[in-house]
Write a protein that holds these residues in place. Structure first.
Motif, PDB file in Angstrom:
ATOM      1  N   ILE A  80       0.839  -1.207   0.000  1.00 38.70           N
ATOM      2  CA  ILE A  80       0.000   0.000   0.000  1.00 38.70           C
ATOM      3  C   ILE A  80       0.868   1.248   0.000  1.00 38.70           C
ATOM      4  N   LYS A  81       1.923   1.242   0.805  1.00 33.42           N
ATOM      5  CA  LYS A  81       2.806   2.410   0.876  1.00 33.42           C
ATOM      6  C   LYS A  81       3.505   2.651  -0.461  1.00 33.42           C
ATOM      7  N   ILE A  82       3.919   1.564  -1.116  1.00 35.99           N
ATOM      8  CA  ILE A  82       4.547   1.705  -2.436  1.00 35.99           C
ATOM      9  C   ILE A  82       3.555   2.297  -3.427  1.00 35.99           C
ATOM     10  N   ALA A  83       2.308   1.818  -3.389  1.00 40.40           N
ATOM     11  CA  ALA A  83       1.286   2.323  -4.301  1.00 40.40           C
ATOM     12  C   ALA A  83       1.006   3.804  -4.049  1.00 40.40           C
ATOM     13  N   LEU A  84       1.023   4.219  -2.792  1.00 48.71           N
ATOM     14  CA  LEU A  84       0.799   5.641  -2.466  1.00 48.71           C
ATOM     15  C   LEU A  84       1.933   6.508  -3.006  1.00 48.71           C
ATOM     16  N   GLU A  85       3.157   6.019  -2.910  1.00 47.52           N
ATOM     17  CA  GLU A  85       4.285   6.791  -3.441  1.00 47.52           C
ATOM     18  C   GLU A  85       4.215   6.891  -4.964  1.00 47.52           C
ATOM     19  N   ARG A  86       3.688   5.885  -5.621  1.00 47.50           N
ATOM     20  CA  ARG A  86       3.531   5.963  -7.072  1.00 47.50           C
ATOM     21  C   ARG A  86       2.475   6.994  -7.446  1.00 47.50           C
ATOM     22  N   LEU A 155      -2.654  12.450 -16.921  1.00 42.96           N
ATOM     23  CA  LEU A 155      -3.818  12.327 -16.045  1.00 42.96           C
ATOM     24  C   LEU A 155      -4.291  10.876 -15.974  1.00 42.96           C
ATOM     25  N   ALA A 156      -4.302  10.196 -17.103  1.00 42.88           N
ATOM     26  CA  ALA A 156      -4.703   8.780 -17.109  1.00 42.88           C
ATOM     27  C   ALA A 156      -3.737   7.945 -16.280  1.00 42.88           C
ATOM     28  N   ARG A 157      -2.448   8.263 -16.352  1.00 42.46           N
ATOM     29  CA  ARG A 157      -1.474   7.519 -15.537  1.00 42.46           C
ATOM     30  C   ARG A 157      -1.688   7.785 -14.056  1.00 42.46           C
ATOM     31  N   LEU A 158      -2.044   9.025 -13.717  1.00 41.83           N
ATOM     32  CA  LEU A 158      -2.331   9.340 -12.314  1.00 41.83           C
ATOM     33  C   LEU A 158      -3.534   8.544 -11.828  1.00 41.83           C
ATOM     34  N   LEU A 159      -4.600   8.549 -12.613  1.00 45.88           N
ATOM     35  CA  LEU A 159      -5.782   7.780 -12.242  1.00 45.88           C
ATOM     36  C   LEU A 159      -5.473   6.288 -12.183  1.00 45.88           C
ATOM     37  N   ALA A 160      -4.573   5.837 -13.052  1.00 48.32           N
ATOM     38  CA  ALA A 160      -4.197   4.423 -13.052  1.00 48.32           C
ATOM     39  C   ALA A 160      -3.460   4.055 -11.768  1.00 48.32           C
ATOM     40  N   THR A 161      -2.595   4.959 -11.280  1.00 49.28           N
ATOM     41  CA  THR A 161      -1.902   4.671 -10.020  1.00 49.28           C
ATOM     42  C   THR A 161      -2.889   4.606  -8.861  1.00 49.28           C
ATOM     43  N   ASP A 162      -3.923   5.446  -8.897  1.00 49.45           N
ATOM     44  CA  ASP A 162      -4.952   5.380  -7.860  1.00 49.45           C
ATOM     45  C   ASP A 162      -5.733   4.078  -7.963  1.00 49.45           C
ATOM     46  N   ALA A 163      -6.046   3.657  -9.191  1.00 50.54           N
ATOM     47  CA  ALA A 163      -6.733   2.376  -9.377  1.00 50.54           C
ATOM     48  C   ALA A 163      -5.848   1.220  -8.909  1.00 50.54           C
ATOM     49  N   THR A 164      -4.546   1.323  -9.153  1.00 52.29           N
ATOM     50  CA  THR A 164      -3.618   0.294  -8.686  1.00 52.29           C
ATOM     51  C   THR A 164      -3.625   0.212  -7.169  1.00 52.29           C
ATOM     52  N   LYS A 165      -3.639   1.383  -6.525  1.00 51.86           N
ATOM     53  CA  LYS A 165      -3.676   1.398  -5.066  1.00 51.86           C
ATOM     54  C   LYS A 165      -4.942   0.743  -4.554  1.00 51.86           C
ATOM     55  N   ARG A 166      -6.075   1.026  -5.189  1.00 54.52           N
ATOM     56  CA  ARG A 166      -7.336   0.424  -4.757  1.00 54.52           C
ATOM     57  C   ARG A 166      -7.352  -1.072  -5.035  1.00 54.52           C
ATOM     58  N   ALA A 167      -6.740  -1.486  -6.145  1.00 54.81           N
ATOM     59  CA  ALA A 167      -6.641  -2.916  -6.430  1.00 54.81           C
ATOM     60  C   ALA A 167      -5.778  -3.621  -5.388  1.00 54.81           C
ATOM     61  N   VAL A 168      -4.677  -2.977  -5.000  1.00 53.64           N
ATOM     62  CA  VAL A 168      -3.817  -3.547  -3.960  1.00 53.64           C
ATOM     63  C   VAL A 168      -4.577  -3.650  -2.649  1.00 53.64           C
ATOM     64  N   GLN A 169      -5.359  -2.619  -2.328  1.00 50.70           N
ATOM     65  CA  GLN A 169      -6.123  -2.653  -1.081  1.00 50.70           C
ATOM     66  C   GLN A 169      -7.184  -3.744  -1.110  1.00 50.70           C
ATOM     67  N   THR A 170      -7.838  -3.923  -2.263  1.00 54.43           N
ATOM     68  CA  THR A 170      -8.817  -5.006  -2.392  1.00 54.43           C
ATOM     69  C   THR A 170      -8.163  -6.360  -2.156  1.00 54.43           C
ATOM     70  N   GLN A 171      -7.005  -6.579  -2.785  1.00 51.18           N
ATOM     71  CA  GLN A 171      -6.285  -7.826  -2.591  1.00 51.18           C
ATOM     72  C   GLN A 171      -5.851  -7.983  -1.135  1.00 51.18           C
ATOM     73  N   LEU A 172      -5.449  -6.882  -0.524  1.00 55.99           N
ATOM     74  CA  LEU A 172      -4.987  -6.931   0.862  1.00 55.99           C
ATOM     75  C   LEU A 172      -6.117  -7.315   1.807  1.00 55.99           C
ATOM     76  N   VAL A 173      -7.263  -6.655   1.670  1.00 54.06           N
ATOM     77  CA  VAL A 173      -8.404  -6.959   2.531  1.00 54.06           C
ATOM     78  C   VAL A 173      -8.798  -8.426   2.383  1.00 54.06           C
ATOM     79  N   ALA A 174      -8.844  -8.905   1.141  1.00 54.90           N
ATOM     80  CA  ALA A 174      -9.213 -10.302   0.900  1.00 54.90           C
ATOM     81  C   ALA A 174      -8.167 -11.248   1.484  1.00 54.90           C
ATOM     82  N   ALA A 175      -6.887 -10.920   1.344  1.00 58.62           N
ATOM     83  CA  ALA A 175      -5.830 -11.802   1.852  1.00 58.62           C
ATOM     84  C   ALA A 175      -5.857 -11.864   3.375  1.00 58.62           C
ATOM     85  N   ILE A 176      -6.072 -10.716   4.023  1.00 57.53           N
ATOM     86  CA  ILE A 176      -6.138 -10.715   5.487  1.00 57.53           C
ATOM     87  C   ILE A 176      -7.323 -11.542   5.968  1.00 57.53           C
TER      88      ILE A 176
END
Length: 466
Positions: A80-86, A155-176
């Protein structure tokens, strides 16, 4: 009069650029995949406009200890922290692309001292000092829409990084949640196995007592002891699996290996009424689908940028400042200097390079489109699999309860016959107990399957990032 002329020329250039950019660059349109997202459901009535993905994770996972772990993971997980920095990096890139619309300005100051030959100074001082200060500016006019496409791509790349962060969070919640439920099942398995081992130990003591009273032979004694050892040997393996699962969960939480506080399996509410919703909602709710669409949008704008390379670039360069050999005359009209230059730049011998760039960009755009289509198909597959897995686990519940009740009675009957009658032996008791143990373990797997299917369905629908 000259000022009016320059203003008119500038307006004509801007108007020409706006019209030309519309002809060269193309407006973006969302991709239309050949195959849409379609769920295969056990019941055609399960689709609903309000699906599980619209629920927040703390509404689905109601165990308070699990909620604390998920919140800790969201706060501390390194992915999550890596995704936020991106995201921070992408925001900076977007600011950089926006700044390209404005002229760049630089300034400089210098002092130059020179020594001249006597024949050039006519008897004056041979030393000369020159003081310079000036401003330089350069401005590229976006005639063909290249800068606008670059900004939209950023702008699309910025939105993509936000989508990546949300995808990582979805995977994280499911994994936990997955690891947490695994721990609950392993805890229950440990309890069940330990209880079985104690029962086998009691059986072994009873049979040994009967042997000492000459009511049974030695075969039953060694069989009962071996049966106890077989079950007892499973306990260390289960405890090891518990430790490994705890350590895997700690990694998701961003903490060192340690014990995980948790509830018991009995108190979990796994009777969810989750609806998959309509397939079209995947585009709006599932982060990886959004990410694939944004990657296609980025590739689309990069193709637009490649088209503009075939046309000349218009740049305006201006410079001005003061230059004088004495400081007292530095800022007067005698020391003032300046120039303005505007022109079109068109490379002559790189048409092959531009064609290669355009071909590459178009190929990447097609790749992004196919990846978007593949992501939609994968999402549909994952939702369909989770729906059927949840339905299968639900169907087995009642039948498994009846099986456990029947096997429990079989163990009781066999023990009764073994202890009070001579028409049975201890092998029949062992067989009945082993069948009961296996059914109890399968019941745990059924419960685990239902919980894991719930987590998979929630993740497959894009939940977990709200």
């Amino acid at each position: 009069m000259k000022t009016l002329y320059y203003r008119t020329a500038l307006l004509i250039l801007v108007g020409l650029g706006s019209w030309s950019s519309c002809q060269i660059t193309r407006p973006y349109a969302e991709p239309q995949p050949a195959l849409g997202a379609i769920f295969r459901t056990p019941d055609t009535n399960t689709a609903d406009t309000l699906n599980a993905a619209t629920m927040k994770w703390n509404e689905v996972f109601t165990d308070t200890l699990l909620q604390d772990l998920i919140q800790e993971g969201i706060s501390n997980n390194l992915d999550i922290k890596i995704a936020l920095e991106r995201i921070v990096e992408a925001r900076a890139d977007l600011r950089l692309k926006k700044s390209a619309f404005y002229p760049s300005v630089s300034t400089g100051a210098g002092v130059k001292q020179s020594r001249l030959p006597l024949f050039q100074t006519f008897g004056d001082s041979r030393n000369s000092t020159q003081y310079d200060w000036g401003l330089d500016t350069n401005w590229e006019i976006d005639i063909w829409g290249k800068l606008r496409s670059a900004k939209r791509a950023a702008l699309a790349r910025l939105l993509a990084t936000d989508a990546t962060k949300r995808a990582v969070q979805t995977q994280l919640v499911a994994a936990i949640a997955t690891h947490y439920y695994d721990l609950l099942v392993l805890d229950q398995q440990l309890i069940l196995t330990d209880r079985t081992a104690k029962n086998r130990a009691e059986d072994a003591e009873t049979i040994e007592m009967l042997f000492e009273n000459a009511l049974l032979n030695g075969v039953a004694v060694v069989q009962s002891q071996a049966s106890y050892y077989e079950v007892a040997l499973d306990l260390p393996d289960i405890e090891q699996k518990i430790k490994e699962t705890e350590h895997s969960l700690c990694l998701l939480l961003g903490r060192n290996p340690s014990a995980i506080p948790r509830q018991t399996l009995e108190v979990q509410n796994i009777n969810y009424d989750l609806k998959p919703g309509i397939p079209a909602q995947l585009l709006a709710l599932r982060p990886d689908v959004q990410l694939a669409e944004l990657n296609f949008r980025t590739a689309f704008e990069e193709t637009n940028m490649a088209r503009t390379d075939f046309y000349p670039a218009l740049a305006i360069t201006a410079s001005g400042g003061f230059s004088s050999t004495t400081l007292d005359q530095w800022f007067n009209s005698a020391g003032l200097m300046g120039s303005v230059v505007g022109g079109l730049t068109q490379p002559l011998f790189n048409k092959g390079v531009n064609k290669a760039r355009l071909t590459t960009a178009q190929s990447r755009q097609k790749q992004a489109l196919h990846q978007f289509e593949k992501t939609l198909l994968t999402a549909s597959q994952e939702v369909s699999n989770a729906l059927f897995e949840l339905d299968t686990a639900t169907q087995k519940e009642e039948t498994r309860k009846k099986q456990l009740a029947a096997l429990t009675q079989a163990v009781a009957f066999n023990k009764e016959l073994f202890l009070h009658h001579q028409n049975t032996n201890y092998t029949d008791v062992l067989t009945a107990e082993q069948n009961l143990l296996q059914a109890a373990l399968k019941n745990l797997r059924d419960q685990s399957q239902k919980m894991q299917a719930t987590v998979k369905l929630y993740r497959a629908l894009g939940g977990g990032w709200q």
